[in-house]
Design a protein around this motif. Sequence first.
Motif, PDB file in Angstrom:
ATOM      1  N   LYS A   3      31.622  28.121  41.447  1.00 42.87           N
ATOM      2  CA  LYS A   3      31.749  27.385  42.890  1.00 42.87           C
ATOM      3  C   LYS A   3      30.994  28.242  43.900  1.00 42.87           C
ATOM      4  CE  LYS A   3      35.332  24.095  42.309  1.00 42.87           C
ATOM      5  NZ  LYS A   3      36.311  23.448  42.655  1.00 42.87           N
ATOM      6  N   ARG A   4      30.010  28.958  43.481  1.00 42.63           N
ATOM      7  CA  ARG A   4      29.321  29.986  44.276  1.00 42.63           C
ATOM      8  C   ARG A   4      30.328  31.201  44.774  1.00 42.63           C
ATOM      9  NH1 ARG A   4      24.078  28.133  44.840  1.00 42.63           N
ATOM     10  NH2 ARG A   4      23.873  25.793  44.699  1.00 42.63           N
ATOM     11  N   ARG A   5      31.256  31.196  44.059  1.00 41.80           N
ATOM     12  CA  ARG A   5      32.230  32.575  44.272  1.00 41.80           C
ATOM     13  C   ARG A   5      32.158  33.398  43.057  1.00 41.80           C
ATOM     14  NH1 ARG A   5      37.512  29.411  46.305  1.00 41.80           N
ATOM     15  NH2 ARG A   5      36.727  28.457  44.188  1.00 41.80           N
ATOM     16  N   ILE A   6      32.471  34.812  43.158  1.00 41.30           N
ATOM     17  CA  ILE A   6      32.595  35.263  41.996  1.00 41.30           C
ATOM     18  C   ILE A   6      33.900  35.371  41.226  1.00 41.30           C
ATOM     19  CG2 ILE A   6      32.885  37.825  41.134  1.00 41.30           C
ATOM     20  CD1 ILE A   6      30.970  38.710  43.117  1.00 41.30           C
ATOM     21  N   ASP A   7      33.959  34.831  40.125  1.00 39.30           N
ATOM     22  CA  ASP A   7      35.131  34.736  39.208  1.00 39.30           C
ATOM     23  C   ASP A   7      35.505  36.092  38.547  1.00 39.30           C
ATOM     24  OD1 ASP A   7      37.342  33.204  38.284  1.00 39.30           O
ATOM     25  OD2 ASP A   7      36.151  32.389  36.742  1.00 39.30           O
ATOM     26  N   ILE A   8      36.510  36.662  38.849  1.00 40.21           N
ATOM     27  CA  ILE A   8      37.044  37.991  38.033  1.00 40.21           C
ATOM     28  C   ILE A   8      37.895  37.442  37.222  1.00 40.21           C
ATOM     29  CG2 ILE A   8      38.083  40.415  38.130  1.00 40.21           C
ATOM     30  CD1 ILE A   8      36.658  40.353  40.968  1.00 40.21           C
ATOM     31  N   VAL A   9      37.741  37.546  35.671  1.00 42.92           N
ATOM     32  CA  VAL A   9      38.723  37.399  34.674  1.00 42.92           C
ATOM     33  C   VAL A   9      38.814  38.696  34.073  1.00 42.92           C
ATOM     34  CG1 VAL A   9      38.853  36.272  32.534  1.00 42.92           C
ATOM     35  CG2 VAL A   9      37.525  35.397  34.319  1.00 42.92           C
ATOM     36  N   PRO A  10      40.309  39.345  34.108  1.00 44.76           N
ATOM     37  CA  PRO A  10      40.881  40.387  33.351  1.00 44.76           C
ATOM     38  C   PRO A  10      40.775  40.234  31.982  1.00 44.76           C
ATOM     39  CG  PRO A  10      42.537  39.106  34.327  1.00 44.76           C
ATOM     40  CD  PRO A  10      41.378  38.616  34.846  1.00 44.76           C
ATOM     41  N   LEU A  11      40.259  41.405  31.179  1.00 49.38           N
ATOM     42  CA  LEU A  11      40.096  41.335  29.850  1.00 49.38           C
ATOM     43  C   LEU A  11      41.123  42.268  29.189  1.00 49.38           C
ATOM     44  CD1 LEU A  11      36.159  41.347  29.386  1.00 49.38           C
ATOM     45  CD2 LEU A  11      37.733  39.378  29.336  1.00 49.38           C
ATOM     46  N   THR A  12      41.734  41.924  28.027  1.00 45.42           N
ATOM     47  CA  THR A  12      42.458  42.455  27.336  1.00 45.42           C
ATOM     48  C   THR A  12      41.885  43.757  26.532  1.00 45.42           C
ATOM     49  OG1 THR A  12      42.047  41.470  25.274  1.00 45.42           O
ATOM     50  CG2 THR A  12      43.863  40.518  26.639  1.00 45.42           C
ATOM     51  N   ASP A  13      42.668  44.585  26.146  1.00 46.56           N
ATOM     52  CA  ASP A  13      42.156  45.748  25.383  1.00 46.56           C
ATOM     53  C   ASP A  13      41.453  45.464  24.138  1.00 46.56           C
ATOM     54  OD1 ASP A  13      43.160  47.613  27.325  1.00 46.56           O
ATOM     55  OD2 ASP A  13      44.687  48.037  26.138  1.00 46.56           O
ATOM     56  N   GLN A  14      41.799  44.418  23.323  1.00 48.22           N
ATOM     57  CA  GLN A  14      41.154  43.918  22.495  1.00 48.22           C
ATOM     58  C   GLN A  14      39.765  43.396  22.548  1.00 48.22           C
ATOM     59  OE1 GLN A  14      44.269  43.320  23.145  1.00 48.22           O
ATOM     60  NE2 GLN A  14      45.617  43.516  21.673  1.00 48.22           N
TER      61      GLN A  14
END
Length: 78
Positions: A3-14
């Motif tokens: 929706k025209r906004r940055i979407d930050i998704v945390p990632l696991t170590d794996q």
Amino acid sequence: MKKRRIDIVPLTDQALALLEAIKPYSGHREYVFPADRNPRTHCNSLTTNMALTRMGLEGRLVSHGMRSMASTTLNEHG
């Protein structure tokens, strides 16, 4: 972006380890799955469907179906 906004998704170590392991295949480019004809861009959604067709799965499986199956399986396993 979502929706025209940055979407930050945390990632696991794996997940981070997996991304690091596949860097040699993407040529250390910006995209994890670069386009074959122009590696400075990403592959499009039809690329996966074309690969599935070449594997003989036409009419039985599409890329969105794979995403859906993965989501269901991962949610079932917590």
